[in-house]
Design an enzyme around this catalytic site. Sequence first.
Site, PDB file in Angstrom:
ATOM      1  CD  GLU A 143      -2.580   1.418   2.785  1.00 24.62           C
ATOM      2  OE1 GLU A 143      -3.507   2.084   2.710  1.00 24.62           O
ATOM      3  OE2 GLU A 143      -2.796   0.854   3.494  1.00 24.62           O
ATOM      4  CD  GLU A 240      -7.185   2.210   6.637  1.00 20.88           C
ATOM      5  OE1 GLU A 240      -6.325   1.204   7.556  1.00 20.88           O
ATOM      6  OE2 GLU A 240      -6.816   2.298   5.624  1.00 20.88           O
TER       7      GLU A 240
END
Length: 259
Positions: A143, A240
């Site tokens: 990520e 998130e």
Amino acid sequence: MPRFAANLSMLYPEHDFLDRFAAAAADGFKAVEYLFPYDYPAAELKARLDDYGLVQVLFNAPPGNWATGERGLASLPGREAEFRDSIARALDYAAALGNDRFHVMAGLLPSGADRAAHREVYLQNLTYATQEVAKSGLTVVIEPINTRDMPGFFLNRQDEAQAICSEVGAANLKVQFDCYHCQIVEGDISAKLRRYITGIGHIQIAGVPDRHEPDSGEINYPYLFQLIDELGYTGWIGCEYRPRGNTSEGLAWIRHLSA
């Protein structure tokens, strides 16, 4: 409409962690993700998933010493043995919880460090990780993270992440596309989704700039959700974000989508 997973590290802070599974299920979530499972026995977490009919989507491999500020091991020279141990531990939890992918954090690049040397270690470690998890049919995701929230993080851009995946050359290495981080670092989210969709292994969302619900701010999420559907993405989208207030009340944005 995309399938949404509750990120239990951020959502439902009004509940103790183990009680967040029930809260997510009560709000209609069918899947969950979170940063780390390692403070709890895998059997206890699996029981929560089973009790509430939830799918485990994602967690992170052990990141080193999180409490002292470490944010991953994969690009850190001299930590290769610890990295390999972290992959083994993540595999054990994945086998118990049923998720078919986990995130391997790159780590922080110290000021003045040789980036090329860290990149070489990163490539070698990801090659090892993908080979190990392939034996169990799992996928590793990496990520890009913005350096406003995580100063010094090694991997920041979508093109960098895709280049790393290409160099490793493993079919089970994908990019975790976090729209929040992407908008802060580089923007142009829709073009990047179109360009890289085949290399994306997981998507996450949050409002920008404050990382709250994805119903206000710089990003037009209804447009992106439609685009994601059009592009044929069938994976989960992790929520998130940090709720402005009560998590359940803040989920009006999902109810509006399905109305």
